[in-house]
Design a protein around this motif. Structure first.
Motif, PDB file in Angstrom:
ATOM      1  N   GLU A 277      31.752  22.337 -33.742  1.00 14.72           N
ATOM      2  CA  GLU A 277      32.423  21.521 -32.724  1.00 14.72           C
ATOM      3  C   GLU A 277      32.087  20.045 -32.904  1.00 14.72           C
ATOM      4  O   GLU A 277      32.956  19.171 -32.750  1.00 14.72           O
ATOM      5  CB  GLU A 277      31.999  21.995 -31.332  1.00 14.72           C
ATOM      6  N   GLN A 281      34.754  16.843 -33.942  1.00 13.63           N
ATOM      7  CA  GLN A 281      34.813  15.563 -33.243  1.00 13.63           C
ATOM      8  C   GLN A 281      34.692  14.388 -34.220  1.00 13.63           C
ATOM      9  O   GLN A 281      35.403  13.387 -34.103  1.00 13.63           O
ATOM     10  CB  GLN A 281      33.692  15.469 -32.207  1.00 13.63           C
ATOM     11  N   LYS A 284      37.922  14.168 -36.541  1.00 11.56           N
ATOM     12  CA  LYS A 284      39.098  13.714 -35.809  1.00 11.56           C
ATOM     13  C   LYS A 284      38.933  12.301 -35.243  1.00 11.56           C
ATOM     14  O   LYS A 284      39.843  11.773 -34.602  1.00 11.56           O
ATOM     15  CB  LYS A 284      39.415  14.690 -34.673  1.00 11.56           C
ATOM     16  N   GLY A 285      37.784  11.707 -35.474  1.00 10.32           N
ATOM     17  CA  GLY A 285      37.551  10.353 -34.991  1.00 10.32           C
ATOM     18  C   GLY A 285      37.277  10.266 -33.503  1.00 10.32           C
ATOM     19  O   GLY A 285      37.403   9.189 -32.907  1.00 10.32           O
ATOM     20  N   GLU A 286      36.878  11.380 -32.905  1.00 11.31           N
ATOM     21  CA  GLU A 286      36.634  11.406 -31.462  1.00 11.31           C
ATOM     22  C   GLU A 286      35.192  11.039 -31.109  1.00 11.31           C
ATOM     23  O   GLU A 286      34.874  10.801 -29.943  1.00 11.31           O
ATOM     24  CB  GLU A 286      36.947  12.798 -30.909  1.00 11.31           C
ATOM     25  N   ALA A 287      34.303  11.002 -32.104  1.00 11.21           N
ATOM     26  CA  ALA A 287      32.904  10.661 -31.855  1.00 11.21           C
ATOM     27  C   ALA A 287      32.310  10.019 -33.099  1.00 11.21           C
ATOM     28  O   ALA A 287      32.743  10.292 -34.226  1.00 11.21           O
ATOM     29  CB  ALA A 287      32.109  11.906 -31.478  1.00 11.21           C
ATOM     30  N   LYS A 288      31.321   9.153 -32.873  1.00 11.57           N
ATOM     31  CA  LYS A 288      30.591   8.528 -33.975  1.00 11.57           C
ATOM     32  C   LYS A 288      29.293   9.295 -34.194  1.00 11.57           C
ATOM     33  O   LYS A 288      28.504   9.472 -33.261  1.00 11.57           O
ATOM     34  CB  LYS A 288      30.279   7.071 -33.637  1.00 11.57           C
TER      35      LYS A 288
END
Length: 323
Positions: A277, A281, A284-288
């Motif tokens: 998970e 993220q 998909k560029g949803e978290a660093k």
């Protein structure tokens, strides 16, 4: 009239080309990006295998099975092989590296500062990566999940299940720094309770039988931490400790199945899923990744029915039987 007609045709052609471009860009926008993920697993055993499977299952479910390709390789317990594997991942510029176990994480950490690296089945990241005053977030291009269960709770299980124990042997692989970390915490806690502790270390699977025998002869009970080499030789340890009627409290379920009476353990499959998970993220560029803290899984008290029965140990309420 002809000039008007030509102009009209030209305008129609321009309009048609514009529409084609719009459709083309729209089509490109709808194209699903695909990813290549390198997996370096230190060795084959039940816990690490489950973590890798959970990682892959989660990523396929989130990204779509057709959109992620796994380059999965196993180092067969060899640190040099881990380095070779991750160097290959770097040279082919994979989108993310999943490092399963401490040695694999260390190899990946030394191989690249650019490709995101997620560890799993790693006990203590500060120890593994040499980070002083570790605050729970490695930073840079590294994060992941930890298989660390509360160590003092594990130590209390020894006192709970073997209340007559005065001498506890600490059996682990000297080549695994996270094992030494766990043993240090448990040893300090038990000594504070008036228990005498002795360390019994093996360097690899070749001397594990001799060391386990020495531990079984000396000990009233044995603690085996979350340790990959011990996990791969759990049945060997089990044969020895059962012969000497010495109970083992294990750091994780896989070791407990082979040689232990009980463990405070996590689900390595769920740990792998959590890592997957996190990977989704990141991809998909949803978290660093530099801002992602280490994640943990809840622990459960479990017991091994067959070995408990053989040694005459009855776990108190609150323990779940390992199926």
């Amino acid at each position: 009239m002809k000039r008007t007609m030509k102009k009209a045709i030209s305008l129609l052609l321009v309009a048609a080309m514009t529409l084609l471009c719009v459709f083309a860009f729209a089509s490109c926008g709808q194209t699903q990006k695909t990813y290549t993920v390198g997996i370096c697993q230190l060795m084959r055993h039940e816990a690490l295998d489950a973590a890798t499977q959970g990682f892959k299952d989660a990523l396929k479910e989130i990204l779509g099975e057709e959109n992620v390709t796994f380059n999965e390789q196993n180092a067969a317990g060899d640190a040099n092989a881990c380095s070779t594997i991750v160097t290959g991942f770097v040279s082919t510029n994979v989108d993310l590296i999943m490092a399963n176990a401490t040695t694999a994480l260390q190899a990946a950490y030394n191989a690249t500062t650019k490709i995101p690296i997620l560890g799993t089945s790693v006990t203590e990241y500060g120890v593994a990566l040499g980070i002083n005053d570790f605050n729970g977030t490695p930073g840079g291009n590294v994060s992941g999940t930890s298989d660390l269960a509360p160590l003092t709770d594990q130590a209390d299980m020894i006192l709970e299940l073997v209340p007559t124990a005065k001498k506890v042997g600490l059996l682990y692989c000297s080549a695994e720094p996270n094992s030494a970390y766990q043993v240090q915490v448990v040893e300090t806690y038990l000594k504070g309770k008036g228990i005498t502790c002795e360390r019994f270390t093996f360097s690899d699977s070749n001397d594990i039988a001799a060391v386990a025998t020495a531990a079984a002869i000396w000990s009233d009970a044995i603690y085996v931490p979350t340790d990959n080499t011990a996990a791969s030789s759990a049945e060997t340890i089990g044969n020895i400790v059962r012969e000497h009627k010495v109970p083992v409290i294990a750091g994780e379920q896989g070791i407990c199945v082979g040689c232990g009476v009980a463990t405070l353990s996590i689900s390595y499959y769920d740990l792998g899923r959590k890592t997957g998970e996190m990977a989704a993220q990141i991809l998909k560029g949803e978290a660093k990744i530099s801002e992602m803290s280490i994640q943990y899984a809840p622990a459960t008290k479990m017991y091994n029915p067959s070995i408990c029965q053989e040694l005459g140990i009855t776990p108190p309420a609150g323990y779940t039987a390992i199926q």
